[in-house]
Design a protein around this motif. Structure first.
Motif, PDB file in Angstrom:
ATOM      1  N   ALA A   1      27.393 -60.054  11.345  1.00 59.74           N
ATOM      2  CA  ALA A   1      26.916 -58.662  10.757  1.00 59.74           C
ATOM      3  C   ALA A   1      26.678 -59.431   9.575  1.00 59.74           C
ATOM      4  O   ALA A   1      25.566 -58.841   8.955  1.00 59.74           O
ATOM      5  CB  ALA A   1      28.043 -57.744  10.799  1.00 59.74           C
ATOM      6  N   SER A   2      27.616 -60.192   8.752  1.00 56.65           N
ATOM      7  CA  SER A   2      27.246 -60.718   7.624  1.00 56.65           C
ATOM      8  C   SER A   2      26.059 -61.574   7.480  1.00 56.65           C
ATOM      9  O   SER A   2      25.137 -61.503   6.480  1.00 56.65           O
ATOM     10  CB  SER A   2      28.428 -61.403   6.950  1.00 56.65           C
ATOM     11  N   ALA A   3      25.816 -62.596   8.335  1.00 53.50           N
ATOM     12  CA  ALA A   3      24.727 -63.138   8.612  1.00 53.50           C
ATOM     13  C   ALA A   3      23.449 -62.458   8.773  1.00 53.50           C
ATOM     14  O   ALA A   3      22.551 -62.870   8.262  1.00 53.50           O
ATOM     15  CB  ALA A   3      24.875 -64.301   9.675  1.00 53.50           C
ATOM     16  N   ALA A   4      23.654 -61.365   9.607  1.00 51.17           N
ATOM     17  CA  ALA A   4      22.208 -60.516   9.712  1.00 51.17           C
ATOM     18  C   ALA A   4      21.922 -59.924   8.493  1.00 51.17           C
ATOM     19  O   ALA A   4      20.730 -59.622   8.092  1.00 51.17           O
ATOM     20  CB  ALA A   4      22.603 -59.583  10.737  1.00 51.17           C
ATOM     21  N   GLY A   5      22.828 -59.758   7.491  1.00 48.24           N
ATOM     22  CA  GLY A   5      22.333 -58.866   6.360  1.00 48.24           C
ATOM     23  C   GLY A   5      21.691 -59.972   5.666  1.00 48.24           C
ATOM     24  O   GLY A   5      21.016 -59.656   4.684  1.00 48.24           O
ATOM     25  N   LYS A   6      22.453 -61.268   5.311  1.00 50.79           N
ATOM     26  CA  LYS A   6      21.748 -62.099   4.618  1.00 50.79           C
ATOM     27  C   LYS A   6      20.504 -62.534   5.106  1.00 50.79           C
ATOM     28  O   LYS A   6      19.514 -62.609   3.968  1.00 50.79           O
ATOM     29  CB  LYS A   6      22.716 -63.393   4.515  1.00 50.79           C
ATOM     30  N   LEU A   7      20.123 -62.790   6.296  1.00 48.29           N
ATOM     31  CA  LEU A   7      19.003 -63.247   6.736  1.00 48.29           C
ATOM     32  C   LEU A   7      18.093 -62.251   6.636  1.00 48.29           C
ATOM     33  O   LEU A   7      16.755 -62.447   6.410  1.00 48.29           O
ATOM     34  CB  LEU A   7      19.067 -63.421   8.381  1.00 48.29           C
ATOM     35  N   SER A   8      18.324 -60.855   6.425  1.00 47.36           N
ATOM     36  CA  SER A   8      17.391 -59.854   6.349  1.00 47.36           C
ATOM     37  C   SER A   8      17.230 -59.370   4.991  1.00 47.36           C
ATOM     38  O   SER A   8      16.574 -58.581   4.607  1.00 47.36           O
ATOM     39  CB  SER A   8      17.870 -58.572   7.212  1.00 47.36           C
ATOM     40  N   LYS A   9      17.749 -60.077   4.306  1.00 47.54           N
ATOM     41  CA  LYS A   9      17.791 -59.917   2.682  1.00 47.54           C
ATOM     42  C   LYS A   9      18.259 -58.271   2.317  1.00 47.54           C
ATOM     43  O   LYS A   9      17.612 -57.702   1.644  1.00 47.54           O
ATOM     44  CB  LYS A   9      16.455 -60.250   2.072  1.00 47.54           C
ATOM     45  N   ASN A  10      19.434 -58.129   2.949  1.00 48.81           N
ATOM     46  CA  ASN A  10      19.760 -56.711   2.651  1.00 48.81           C
ATOM     47  C   ASN A  10      19.883 -56.556   1.054  1.00 48.81           C
ATOM     48  O   ASN A  10      20.599 -57.605   0.440  1.00 48.81           O
ATOM     49  CB  ASN A  10      21.315 -56.519   3.293  1.00 48.81           C
ATOM     50  N   PRO A  11      19.312 -55.585   0.487  1.00 54.66           N
ATOM     51  CA  PRO A  11      19.247 -55.424  -1.074  1.00 54.66           C
ATOM     52  C   PRO A  11      20.979 -55.432  -1.531  1.00 54.66           C
ATOM     53  O   PRO A  11      20.893 -55.872  -2.641  1.00 54.66           O
ATOM     54  CB  PRO A  11      18.713 -53.994  -1.059  1.00 54.66           C
ATOM     55  N   GLN A  12      21.967 -54.835  -0.735  1.00 53.12           N
ATOM     56  CA  GLN A  12      23.093 -54.945  -1.262  1.00 53.12           C
ATOM     57  C   GLN A  12      23.943 -56.458  -1.356  1.00 53.12           C
ATOM     58  O   GLN A  12      24.385 -56.783  -2.148  1.00 53.12           O
ATOM     59  CB  GLN A  12      24.191 -53.864  -0.542  1.00 53.12           C
ATOM     60  N   GLN A  13      23.482 -57.127  -0.487  1.00 55.72           N
ATOM     61  CA  GLN A  13      23.787 -58.635  -0.217  1.00 55.72           C
ATOM     62  C   GLN A  13      23.042 -59.423  -1.182  1.00 55.72           C
ATOM     63  O   GLN A  13      23.515 -60.359  -2.108  1.00 55.72           O
ATOM     64  CB  GLN A  13      23.811 -59.157   0.921  1.00 55.72           C
ATOM     65  N   VAL A  14      21.873 -59.008  -1.627  1.00 53.07           N
ATOM     66  CA  VAL A  14      20.963 -59.810  -2.580  1.00 53.07           C
ATOM     67  C   VAL A  14      21.675 -59.424  -3.864  1.00 53.07           C
ATOM     68  O   VAL A  14      21.636 -60.608  -4.873  1.00 53.07           O
ATOM     69  CB  VAL A  14      19.401 -59.578  -2.164  1.00 53.07           C
ATOM     70  N   GLU A  15      21.949 -58.393  -4.297  1.00 56.39           N
ATOM     71  CA  GLU A  15      22.525 -57.820  -5.564  1.00 56.39           C
ATOM     72  C   GLU A  15      23.920 -58.677  -5.755  1.00 56.39           C
ATOM     73  O   GLU A  15      23.978 -59.132  -6.973  1.00 56.39           O
ATOM     74  CB  GLU A  15      22.587 -56.252  -5.621  1.00 56.39           C
ATOM     75  N   ASN A  16      24.605 -58.528  -4.707  1.00 54.17           N
ATOM     76  CA  ASN A  16      25.921 -59.231  -4.882  1.00 54.17           C
ATOM     77  C   ASN A  16      26.104 -60.740  -5.224  1.00 54.17           C
ATOM     78  O   ASN A  16      26.456 -61.217  -5.880  1.00 54.17           O
ATOM     79  CB  ASN A  16      26.683 -58.885  -3.538  1.00 54.17           C
ATOM     80  N   MET A  17      24.831 -61.264  -4.445  1.00 57.50           N
ATOM     81  CA  MET A  17      24.730 -62.924  -4.642  1.00 57.50           C
ATOM     82  C   MET A  17      24.189 -63.148  -5.895  1.00 57.50           C
ATOM     83  O   MET A  17      24.453 -64.096  -6.636  1.00 57.50           O
ATOM     84  CB  MET A  17      23.601 -63.325  -3.702  1.00 57.50           C
ATOM     85  N   THR A  18      23.134 -62.071  -6.491  1.00 58.25           N
ATOM     86  CA  THR A  18      22.461 -62.334  -7.929  1.00 58.25           C
ATOM     87  C   THR A  18      23.845 -62.360  -8.784  1.00 58.25           C
ATOM     88  O   THR A  18      23.853 -62.885  -9.875  1.00 58.25           O
ATOM     89  CB  THR A  18      21.429 -61.217  -7.927  1.00 58.25           C
ATOM     90  N   LYS A  19      24.470 -61.326  -8.786  1.00 58.28           N
ATOM     91  CA  LYS A  19      25.791 -61.049  -9.567  1.00 58.28           C
ATOM     92  C   LYS A  19      26.495 -62.136  -9.633  1.00 58.28           C
ATOM     93  O   LYS A  19      27.268 -62.692 -10.724  1.00 58.28           O
ATOM     94  CB  LYS A  19      26.449 -59.773  -9.332  1.00 58.28           C
TER      95      LYS A  19
END
Length: 115
Positions: free
Chosen positions: A18-36
């Motif tokens: 599930a986490s990998a799917a969010g990362k591969l689909s560039k889920n906005p929440q995950q992208v925001e967290n990675m940017t932070k």
């Protein structure tokens, strides 16, 4: 013990996928967290690949326990790194990574006992 190992391994594998799917689909929440966390957004796919590999290894480990132990140790290392990154960025949201790290450690302990 096999049932306990299977439950822990499969649930952890599902969480990783599930986490990998969010990362591969560039889920906005995950992208925001990675940017932070000052993680390069163009390298997020590498984290997803590591999570997918861990999930495959955990499930394969149900059939041959050494693979499961190796995968679980790799997942523990992955989440140790995640906790370190969160701490270095002064981000207090380390609980998910910490909990998944402990679940991966449990999978590593249970795998040989299930054989």
């Amino acid at each position: 013990m096999f049932i306990a190992a299977a439950i822990v391994s499969v649930l952890l594998a599902l969480a990783l996928l599930a986490s990998a799917a969010g990362k591969l689909s560039k889920n906005p929440q995950q992208v925001e967290n990675m940017t932070k966390l000052n993680f390069p957004v163009d390298k997020i796919w590498l984290l997803a690949v590591a999570e997918i590999a861990g999930a495959i290894g955990l499930v394969a480990g149900l059939f041959w326990w050494p693979i499961g132990v190796a995968a679980a140790i790799g997942v523990v290392a992955y989440f140790v790194g995640a906790v370190i990154v969160h701490l270095r960025a002064n981000d207090k949201a380390i609980a998910p990574a910490g909990v998944l790290m402990l679940v991966a450690a449990a999978a590593a302990v249970l795998a040989p006992l299930a054989a």
